[in-house]
Design an enzyme around this catalytic site. Structure first.
Site, short mmCIF file in Angstrom:
data_model
loop_
_atom_site.label_atom_id
_atom_site.label_comp_id
_atom_site.label_asym_id
_atom_site.label_seq_id
_atom_site.Cartn_x
_atom_site.Cartn_y
_atom_site.Cartn_z
N GLY A 1 0.73 -1.05 0.03
CA GLY A 1 -0.04 0.08 0.08
C GLY A 1 0.99 1.30 -0.15
O GLY A 1 0.35 2.12 -0.69
N TYR B 1 -9.00 -16.69 3.32
CA TYR B 1 -8.35 -15.52 2.67
C TYR B 1 -8.47 -15.82 0.96
O TYR B 1 -8.84 -15.04 0.28
CB TYR B 1 -6.80 -15.43 3.01
#
Length: 258
Positions: free
Chosen positions: A23, A170
């Site tokens: 990110g 996930y």
């Protein structure tokens, strides 16, 4: 692609809690290209994991991003809360007026094979990774006025290329984002928003043990792990005008490893 390719545009990047993470690399790349960037973080999650939160905190992350010369704003939000996506978009709009680019980089991730799964863990993965993303996309699309440069980039994992039996919840959540790509693209392209999904492959963000690190390094044709900057460069290009003809695609940035 010039350094000013995104000048005048604003990006919201989720999951910017650590300078070692994907990110942060994405936010830095977009700022380098001239975009103003609103970053989202949820540091308590990183602090609860073995890799830990950024040692210098979010203020250091913001300071580093500001060195690119563009405007940076920030909000902390737990996307497990179903009201958080709209609140996050509202905060970004308040800071910058309009969001042109959304990068849904956030992820809730814990290990767990079939025998270890619990209903609570399945729900958390789906609520943060799928529900949180969809509601954020909804809020993004609602505020977009059709101007040029609308971009949505989702992040998936490698579950469609090789098995990941130790991360089933996930896998389920990231597989959902993968499968949403084409339908979201078809829905949003008439509004001037392209939609693509990136699988960054195995990326060295500090989570791997020494044994796992060497195993994955040896399996890569290029003899190294992916770096956060590898995914960031691809995403940076996808959100420029040079990539305006590309939508509805899932791109694997894996250095040749499948």
């Amino acid at each position: 692609m010039t350094e000013a390719a995104l000048t005048g545009r604003v990006a919201l990047v989720t999951g910017v809690s650590r300078r070692k993470g994907i990110g942060f690399a994405i936010a830095q790349q977009l700022a380098m290209l001239g975009a103003d960037v609103f970053i989202h973080s949820f540091s308590p999650f990183d602090a609860s994991q073995p890799w830990g939160a950024d040692r210098d905190g979010i203020s250091a992350i913001i300071k580093d991003l500001q060195q690119q010369g563009t405007h940076i704003a920030h909000a902390e939000a737990d996307l497990l809360d179903c009201t958080a996506p709209q609140q996050l978009m509202n905060a970004a709009i308040q800071a910058f007026g309009h969001i042109d680019i959304l990068i849904a980089n956030h992820a809730y991730s814990t290990m767990g094979n079939l025998e270890e799964l619990t209903a609570a863990e399945i729900d958390k993965h789906l609520q943060v990774n799928v529900r949180g993303t969809l509601l954020l996309v909804q809020a993004f699309a609602a505020q977009h006025d059709g101007r040029l440069g609308g971009r949505l980039v989702l992040l998936t994992s490698g579950q469609h290329l090789s098995p990941m039996p130790g991360e089933l919840a996930y896998v389920a959540s990231k597989g959902a984002l993968h499968q949403l790509t084409l339908s979201l693209s078809a829905h949003l392209i008439s509004r001037g928003i392209t939609v693509n999904t990136v699988n960054p492959g195995a990326t060295d963000t500090g989570y791997a043990s020494a044994e796992l690190y060497e195993s994955i390094r040896a399996a890569h044709p290029q003899g190294r792990w992916g770096q956060p900057e590898d995914a960031a460069r691809l995403i940076g290009w996808l959100v420029t005008d040079e990539a305006q003809w590309i939508t509805g695609q899932v791109l694997n940035s894996t250095g040749g490893r499948v």
